[in-house]
Design a protein around this motif. Sequence first.
Motif, mmCIF file in Angstrom:
data_model
loop_
_atom_site.group_PDB
_atom_site.id
_atom_site.type_symbol
_atom_site.label_atom_id
_atom_site.label_comp_id
_atom_site.label_asym_id
_atom_site.label_seq_id
_atom_site.Cartn_x
_atom_site.Cartn_y
_atom_site.Cartn_z
ATOM 1 N N THR A 194 0.896 -1.170 -0.042
ATOM 2 C CA THR A 194 0.024 -0.134 0.023
ATOM 3 C C THR A 194 0.997 1.409 -0.167
ATOM 4 O O THR A 194 1.808 1.330 0.895
ATOM 5 C CB THR A 194 -1.004 0.041 1.208
ATOM 6 O OG1 THR A 194 -1.544 -1.216 1.257
ATOM 7 C CG2 THR A 194 -1.852 0.969 1.363
ATOM 8 N N PRO A 195 0.749 2.079 -0.997
ATOM 9 C CA PRO A 195 1.673 3.242 -0.853
ATOM 10 C C PRO A 195 1.754 3.996 0.313
ATOM 11 O O PRO A 195 2.683 4.631 0.661
ATOM 12 C CB PRO A 195 1.014 4.158 -2.064
ATOM 13 C CG PRO A 195 0.460 3.166 -3.107
ATOM 14 C CD PRO A 195 -0.122 2.019 -2.251
ATOM 15 N N MET A 196 0.585 4.218 0.995
ATOM 16 C CA MET A 196 0.785 4.993 2.392
ATOM 17 C C MET A 196 1.347 4.110 3.427
ATOM 18 O O MET A 196 1.280 4.473 4.552
ATOM 19 C CB MET A 196 -0.505 5.219 2.860
ATOM 20 C CG MET A 196 -1.135 6.456 1.790
ATOM 21 S SD MET A 196 -0.206 8.021 1.871
ATOM 22 C CE MET A 196 -0.429 8.540 3.488
ATOM 23 N N ARG A 197 1.673 2.889 3.269
ATOM 24 C CA ARG A 197 2.412 1.612 4.064
ATOM 25 C C ARG A 197 1.683 1.698 5.490
ATOM 26 O O ARG A 197 2.316 1.449 6.503
ATOM 27 C CB ARG A 197 3.526 2.620 4.343
ATOM 28 C CG ARG A 197 4.549 2.652 3.148
ATOM 29 C CD ARG A 197 4.989 1.257 2.492
ATOM 30 N NE ARG A 197 5.961 1.386 1.502
ATOM 31 C CZ ARG A 197 5.824 1.645 0.260
ATOM 32 N NH1 ARG A 197 4.509 1.595 -0.013
ATOM 33 N NH2 ARG A 197 6.753 1.918 -0.651
ATOM 34 N N ARG A 198 0.332 1.679 5.204
ATOM 35 C CA ARG A 198 -0.524 1.316 6.363
ATOM 36 C C ARG A 198 -1.995 0.956 5.828
ATOM 37 O O ARG A 198 -2.340 1.038 4.715
ATOM 38 C CB ARG A 198 -0.720 2.422 7.534
ATOM 39 C CG ARG A 198 -1.579 3.509 6.972
ATOM 40 C CD ARG A 198 -1.871 4.635 8.080
ATOM 41 N NE ARG A 198 -2.642 5.512 7.804
ATOM 42 C CZ ARG A 198 -3.963 5.499 7.734
ATOM 43 N NH1 ARG A 198 -4.629 4.865 8.024
ATOM 44 N NH2 ARG A 198 -4.578 7.006 7.309
ATOM 45 N N LEU A 199 -2.646 0.173 6.747
ATOM 46 C CA LEU A 199 -3.976 -0.097 6.487
ATOM 47 C C LEU A 199 -4.955 0.848 6.687
ATOM 48 O O LEU A 199 -4.346 1.680 7.614
ATOM 49 C CB LEU A 199 -4.314 -1.702 6.809
ATOM 50 C CG LEU A 199 -3.586 -2.730 6.613
ATOM 51 C CD1 LEU A 199 -4.118 -3.942 6.824
ATOM 52 C CD2 LEU A 199 -3.478 -2.939 4.945
#
Length: 263
Positions: free
Chosen positions: A214-219
């Motif tokens: 995920t580009p934002m590096r979180r769910l």
Amino acid sequence: MILDKFRLDDQVAVVTGAGRGLGAAIAVAFAEVGADVVIAARTRPELEAVAEQIRAVGRRAHIVAGNLAHPETTAELAAAAVEAFGRLDIVVNNVGGSMPAPLLNTSTKDLRDAFTFNVATAHALTSAAVPLMLEHSGGGSIINITSTMGRLASRGFTAYGTAKGALAQYTRLAALDLCPRIRVNAIAPGSILTSALDVVASNDELRVPMEQATPMRRLGEPADIAAAAVYLASPAAGYLTGKTLEVDGGLTFPNLDLPIADL
């Protein structure tokens, strides 16, 4: 003040699938910015807990417990809102879902059921709500909860992805039919940490690769979707209709592949 445009003071909202997860988060967020909320789902104890949170911030809650897989049941929620609170301003078509399965294990009934649960229920409530919105409030906002799987391709999502893709197109078509007095928009969540992802949240071997993909590096958190819903429901989005907000951490491809083998 620009923040005033995000208020929903004394408006009335209906949120389906509001016993937990995204629906519950949206319902409570609406109350926090001034709305009274009709909350509907299958399980009354879950709804009671959400109603308690709504009342804790000084707003009114009305509970409707029932099987929202049936379009005729969702349609009744519009009248329930007017009967309980005298008006209807906002509808959130959140109820939906479908179990993943390989295409060859997906029957025509599975596809039909997914369409009914995700699209026909939304249409039933929307078509029942619009005349009441116009009569009692003069206009309103309808928000459909679609999914990133309605635009991305991944194995196992034939029924669910097709239904959510249809709901996104329904949003665009309904917006044109109902403008300018009723706005119709959608939110397409990505991977959000609700009970549907409990297995992922508690398993580093599953969660970490999803986060890294995920580009934002979180769910996502339910509050991410609730914030988008507040925006779409409020005067701040008064020039927005027929659009889908993709609240998915920047996904351009799925961040979880189901273990479905090649033919």
